[in-house]
Design an enzyme around this catalytic site. Sequence first.
Site, PDB file in Angstrom:
ATOM      1  N   CYS A 102      29.867  -3.946  28.371  1.00  0.00           N
ATOM      2  CA  CYS A 102      30.112  -3.089  27.212  1.00  0.00           C
ATOM      3  C   CYS A 102      29.785  -1.629  27.505  1.00  0.00           C
ATOM      4  O   CYS A 102      30.304  -0.739  26.838  1.00  0.00           O
ATOM      5  CB  CYS A 102      29.333  -3.583  26.006  1.00  0.00           C
ATOM      6  SG  CYS A 102      27.552  -3.558  26.214  1.00  0.00           S
ATOM      7  N   MET A 103      28.958  -1.344  28.462  1.00  0.00           N
ATOM      8  CA  MET A 103      28.621   0.043  28.790  1.00  0.00           C
ATOM      9  C   MET A 103      29.524   0.627  29.876  1.00  0.00           C
ATOM     10  O   MET A 103      29.256   1.690  30.402  1.00  0.00           O
ATOM     11  CB  MET A 103      27.157   0.160  29.220  1.00  0.00           C
ATOM     12  CG  MET A 103      26.178  -0.092  28.082  1.00  0.00           C
ATOM     13  SD  MET A 103      26.429   1.004  26.668  1.00  0.00           S
ATOM     14  CE  MET A 103      26.017   2.588  27.369  1.00  0.00           C
TER      15      MET A 103
END
Length: 134
Positions: A102-103
Amino acid sequence: MTMRRVCELFQKAGVPAGVFQTVNGTKDAVEALCDHPDVKCVTFVGTTRIAELLSQRCRSQNKRCLALGGAKNHLIAAPDRDLEMAASDIMASFTGCAGQRCMAASVLLILGKQEDLLNLIVQKAATLKPGQGS
């Protein structure tokens, strides 16, 4: 919960009330924010369809809006960044876990001319080799 904590930290740091806020809610909350005359700017990260709807609603009222669709993280590089740190952190963001987290940033917005940053990122990316290294 993370953004709620960020808000608390901004408050503890002395940022004036109302400068930074976060709201969680459904369509009613979003429309109320978009339509309220005291709200001057709305930002959003999430699905493309909702980003489009939010952007259209804000534009219809000449309200500033940053609607980032695709539910991925976007990076902004300011001109006063530390060159080496920024390039290394950007590389770690989009290459860590093969970009499957997600990052993993998929968009880099560079404010002003920063050819040195872009060139360093390209230079670092050119040294990458596929596979798992030591």
